[in-house]
Write a protein that holds these residues in place. Structure first.
Motif, PDB file in Angstrom:
ATOM      1  N   GLU A 187       8.970  34.309 -29.218  1.00  0.00           N
ATOM      2  CA  GLU A 187       9.527  33.371 -28.240  1.00  0.00           C
ATOM      3  C   GLU A 187       8.813  32.027 -28.306  1.00  0.00           C
ATOM      4  O   GLU A 187       9.454  30.967 -28.281  1.00  0.00           O
ATOM      5  CB  GLU A 187       9.414  33.963 -26.836  1.00  0.00           C
ATOM      6  N   LEU A 188       7.490  32.051 -28.410  1.00  0.00           N
ATOM      7  CA  LEU A 188       6.732  30.804 -28.498  1.00  0.00           C
ATOM      8  C   LEU A 188       7.045  30.062 -29.797  1.00  0.00           C
ATOM      9  O   LEU A 188       7.198  28.836 -29.799  1.00  0.00           O
ATOM     10  CB  LEU A 188       5.240  31.094 -28.403  1.00  0.00           C
ATOM     11  N   THR A 224       9.588  25.561 -32.540  1.00  0.00           N
ATOM     12  CA  THR A 224      10.456  25.069 -33.606  1.00  0.00           C
ATOM     13  C   THR A 224      11.537  24.148 -33.053  1.00  0.00           C
ATOM     14  O   THR A 224      11.892  23.133 -33.669  1.00  0.00           O
ATOM     15  CB  THR A 224      11.113  26.258 -34.333  1.00  0.00           C
ATOM     16  N   TYR A 225      12.046  24.484 -31.861  1.00  0.00           N
ATOM     17  CA  TYR A 225      13.085  23.647 -31.256  1.00  0.00           C
ATOM     18  C   TYR A 225      12.516  22.294 -30.823  1.00  0.00           C
ATOM     19  O   TYR A 225      13.111  21.241 -31.095  1.00  0.00           O
ATOM     20  CB  TYR A 225      13.690  24.370 -30.057  1.00  0.00           C
ATOM     21  N   TRP A 226      11.351  22.300 -30.163  1.00  0.00           N
ATOM     22  CA  TRP A 226      10.830  21.066 -29.596  1.00  0.00           C
ATOM     23  C   TRP A 226      10.153  20.173 -30.627  1.00  0.00           C
ATOM     24  O   TRP A 226       9.922  18.985 -30.358  1.00  0.00           O
ATOM     25  CB  TRP A 226       9.842  21.377 -28.478  1.00  0.00           C
ATOM     26  N   LEU A 276       4.044  23.372 -26.427  1.00  0.00           N
ATOM     27  CA  LEU A 276       3.637  23.341 -27.833  1.00  0.00           C
ATOM     28  C   LEU A 276       2.198  23.827 -27.995  1.00  0.00           C
ATOM     29  O   LEU A 276       1.876  24.534 -28.957  1.00  0.00           O
ATOM     30  CB  LEU A 276       3.774  21.918 -28.373  1.00  0.00           C
ATOM     31  N   ARG A 277       1.334  23.459 -27.057  1.00  0.00           N
ATOM     32  CA  ARG A 277      -0.072  23.872 -27.164  1.00  0.00           C
ATOM     33  C   ARG A 277      -0.199  25.388 -27.030  1.00  0.00           C
ATOM     34  O   ARG A 277      -0.948  26.032 -27.775  1.00  0.00           O
ATOM     35  CB  ARG A 277      -0.904  23.170 -26.098  1.00  0.00           C
ATOM     36  N   THR A 315       3.099  27.117 -39.208  1.00  0.00           N
ATOM     37  CA  THR A 315       3.813  26.630 -38.017  1.00  0.00           C
ATOM     38  C   THR A 315       2.830  26.072 -36.998  1.00  0.00           C
ATOM     39  O   THR A 315       3.068  25.023 -36.386  1.00  0.00           O
ATOM     40  CB  THR A 315       4.635  27.765 -37.388  1.00  0.00           C
ATOM     41  N   ALA A 316       1.720  26.762 -36.802  1.00  0.00           N
ATOM     42  CA  ALA A 316       0.690  26.270 -35.877  1.00  0.00           C
ATOM     43  C   ALA A 316       0.136  24.927 -36.344  1.00  0.00           C
ATOM     44  O   ALA A 316      -0.116  24.022 -35.527  1.00  0.00           O
ATOM     45  CB  ALA A 316      -0.428  27.301 -35.759  1.00  0.00           C
ATOM     46  N   SER A 317      -0.055  24.778 -37.645  1.00  0.00           N
ATOM     47  CA  SER A 317      -0.548  23.514 -38.190  1.00  0.00           C
ATOM     48  C   SER A 317       0.435  22.377 -37.911  1.00  0.00           C
ATOM     49  O   SER A 317       0.035  21.279 -37.504  1.00  0.00           O
ATOM     50  CB  SER A 317      -0.780  23.661 -39.695  1.00  0.00           C
ATOM     51  N   ASP A 318       1.732  22.639 -38.088  1.00  0.00           N
ATOM     52  CA  ASP A 318       2.750  21.616 -37.815  1.00  0.00           C
ATOM     53  C   ASP A 318       2.800  21.259 -36.329  1.00  0.00           C
ATOM     54  O   ASP A 318       2.999  20.099 -35.960  1.00  0.00           O
ATOM     55  CB  ASP A 318       4.125  22.111 -38.279  1.00  0.00           C
TER      56      ASP A 318
END
Length: 651
Positions: free
Chosen positions: A435-436, A441-443, A454-455, A472-475
């Motif tokens: 879910e996170l 990815t959307y925001w 995001l955090r 993904t966390a890096s982005d």
């Protein structure tokens, strides 16, 4: 200036606005096109605070409106038309007075960006005796920015020494602490503000009474939030008494009355509370801030619920809610839906109450307020699985929508946070991370992404061992660093997500130096004390150990850790207890589990008999039968005896 107007004004003083107005009216009777008389009349109406009459006069005389843009914009501001006031002030060729009106009107309209721009324009040049006013305005703008989530908490510093020198700045500093959630600090600042106001040398007693009402009303709110209900009730009585003779404006009075009512312990009759809440009326020009309006609306509906006005709440909701406006995260629409659901359930929390609300959800399946209420009812009735299913079904409906607005609501931080809480309560870690990740990815493609969401997503994905999650966390932290380059949590996440990357080692190293060193964080930790204490146990393990100790004490088992044996009451000892005799260590075990246990033989049975009671033939082969050995028939009764006669009437 015309001779008639000039002669009339000579007889007036500068503060005699009624005389100015009379002189202007007399001059206009002689010449209706007298421009100077028109301007004097308009300004006199504004000075007399007759804003509705002034606006009407401005609208009837467009030339006066164009010649007095500052007076016109100020009149709009005082009439509660803040957006129009900002537009009108821009026509004043950016004069300093117009900039002040723009700042105040934009602040009240919650147009934070316009307020900041007006403040920057004013603060770029210094004018005598404006420093204090600008400082008060700056603190108010910071507090509003925190409420609207326009700025982060770290971007607003703590109150300075200069802020504690006047009650206005101390009050605004307290509002900033409330916006940050630092209620203890806010209470200290409000105490300081109240003390400064009470000992102000230039204010009269009447002015002090007026200024103290908002300060104490705010403190009632804080005291209730930090659990000091008795102190809040005492302060509420004080505020209620001080408002009776004070000339408090209608907006402040309404907020103070609401806080007094919620803190009071004397009012137990819900119908009396309903009457008191609706005792004061608010003029149309008085506009509350969005968060104030939402709380007041919630309080109003709460007293209606307590007064059993269920049908009124249901009818009002069905009149105001329209399917084409849903889904919506507007506070007013959410409150309307939630209180409608509460009224349908008649204030109850049960499965029957859920069944009363579900038909309404079928009519409006995209109503956010109804969905959240259903989820809460499921949780309160112990059905967390149904709560997750209801919210997940709502998410699926919004994901299928082609509207961008529906997608924004689907991934709004509040709803995502609710789903995360539900997953965490059921220990669904994989769904939680999914879910996170989906929300992040959307925001990530949006210009104004919620940093808190995001955090949280970035931190959760950093814990994963999957390379895709790590990327993904890096982005995510790349985007967060662009938005909030000075936030320490963002910097820490950026360093953690890029530490293994060889492309950005220099950037990571420079950012890591901005963080507090580990040696400073661990400087107050006593390593020897930690080692001697041992591994800390969880709350569950401690509870189990404590329960076991309690059971041993009840059973009279001595505690090995105590140096002095515990005295046992004689009433708990057996009659033949001998203190010199060592008790059996296996006395706590069941009889069958003790080493001394020997099963008793049943009477009438021999060792060479089977369960049915017959003799066991040692040789059951064919040869034994050939030798003429007969197996006797057994009756199935113990001892092989005849069966007893059955009682009369028994089968």
């Amino acid at each position: 200036m015309s001779k008639t107007l000039a002669s009339l004004l000579k007889k007036s003083t500068l503060d005699d606005h009624d005389s100015f107005l009379q002189a202007a009216d007399d001059a206009l009777k002689a010449s209706s096109n007298d421009t100077q008389a028109q301007q004097v009349k308009a300004v006199a109406l504004v000075k007399l605070e007759r804003y509705s009459d002034a606006l009407k006069y401005f609208d009837e005389n467009k030339g006066v409106e164009e010649s007095l843009p500052e007076a016109y914009s100020y009149c709009l501001y005082r009439s509660g038309k803040f957006e129009q006031a900002v537009e009108a002030a821009s026509a004043a060729q950016k004069s300093r007075g117009a900039q002040h009106i723009t700042l105040q009107a934009a602040y009240r309209a919650e147009d934070w960006d316009a307020a900041v721009q007006a403040y920057n324009t004013l603060s770029s040049s210094t004018v005598a005796k404006e420093d204090f006013d600008l400082r008060v305005n700056k603190l108010a703008i910071d507090a509003e920015g925190l409420w609207l989530e326009k700025i982060s908490k770290s971007a607003v510093p703590r109150a300075k020494t200069d802020d504690l020198a006047a009650f206005e700045t101390a009050y605004n500093a307290a509002c900033i602490s409330v916006s940050k959630g630092q209620l203890g600090e806010a209470d200290v600042l409000l105490k300081r503000a109240v003390s400064l106001c009470e000992h102000h040398e230039e204010l009269s007693d009447e002015d002090k009474a007026v200024e103290l009402v908002p300060l104490k009303a705010q403190r009632i709110f804080i005291l209730q939030r930090i659990g000091k209900a008795e102190e809040a009730a005492t302060l509420a009585k004080e505020v209620e008494a001080s408002m009776k003779g004070a000339a408090v404006d209608a907006r402040t009075r309404k907020i103070a009355e609401s806080n007094v009512l919620t803190a009071s312990t004397d009012i137990t009759n819900p119908f009396m509370a309903h009457k008191m809440f609706n005792s004061s009326s608010i003029p149309k020009e008085e506009r509350f801030f969005a968060n104030q309006s939402a709380v007041l609306s919630s309080n109003e509906r709460t007293v209606q619920m307590q007064s059993f006005k269920y049908d009124g709440l249901i009818n009002a909701a069905r009149r105001n809610l329209k399917g084409d406006a849903l889904p919506s995260t507007s506070s007013d629409i959410l409150l309307t839906s939630m209180f409608e659901a509460a009224a349908l359930a008649r204030g109850e929390v049960s499965k029957a109450a859920i069944n009363k609300v579900l038909p309404e959800l079928e009519k409006r399946p995209n109503d956010v307020g109804l969905v959240m209420t259903i989820v809460q009812l499921y949780i309160l009735t112990g059905n967390a699985t149904a709560a997750v299913d209801a919210l997940h079904a709502f998410f699926v409906r919004l994901e299928k929508s082609t509207s961008e607005k529906d997608k924004d609501i689907r991934y709004s931080p509040g709803l995502v946070g609710l789903m995360i809480s539900l997953y965490r309560s059921q220990n669904r870690r994989s769904q939680l991370k999914q879910e996170l990740a989906k929300s992040a990815t959307y925001w990530r493609t949006k210009s104004k992404a919620p940093s808190s969401l995001l955090r949280a997503a970035g931190i959760a994905l950093l814990e994963s061992s999957n390379l895709e999650d790590a990327q993904t966390a890096s982005d995510i932290f790349d985007k967060l660093y662009e938005q909030e380059p000075d936030d320490h949590a963002t910097i820490a996440g950026y360093v953690a997500s890029h530490a293994s990357s060889s492309d950005s080692n220099s950037t990571v190293q420079s950012l890591a130096e901005k963080l507090k060193p580990i040696s400073d964080l661990t400087s107050t930790i006593d390593v020897d004390a930690l080692e001697s204490t041992g591994i800390p146990q969880s709350a569950n393990a401690l509870a189990i150990a404590q329960a076991g100790t309690s059971r041993k004490r009840k059973a009279g088992v001595p505690d090995d850790t105590s140096s002095k044996p515990k005295r046992i009451r004689k009433s708990r000892l057996p009659k033949d207890f001998d203190p010199n005799k060592k008790p059996d260590p296996e006395r706590w075990l069941p009889l069958r589990d003790r080493s001394t246990y020997k099963p008793k033989k049943k009477k009438g049975r021999k060792d060479d008999r089977t369960q049915g009671g017959g003799n066991v033939n040692e040789s059951l082969d064919i040869s034994s039968r050939a030798e003429g050995v007969r197996s006797e028939v057994v009756t199935g009764k113990e001892g092989g005896g005849k069966g007893k006669k059955k009682g009369k009437g028994k089968k």
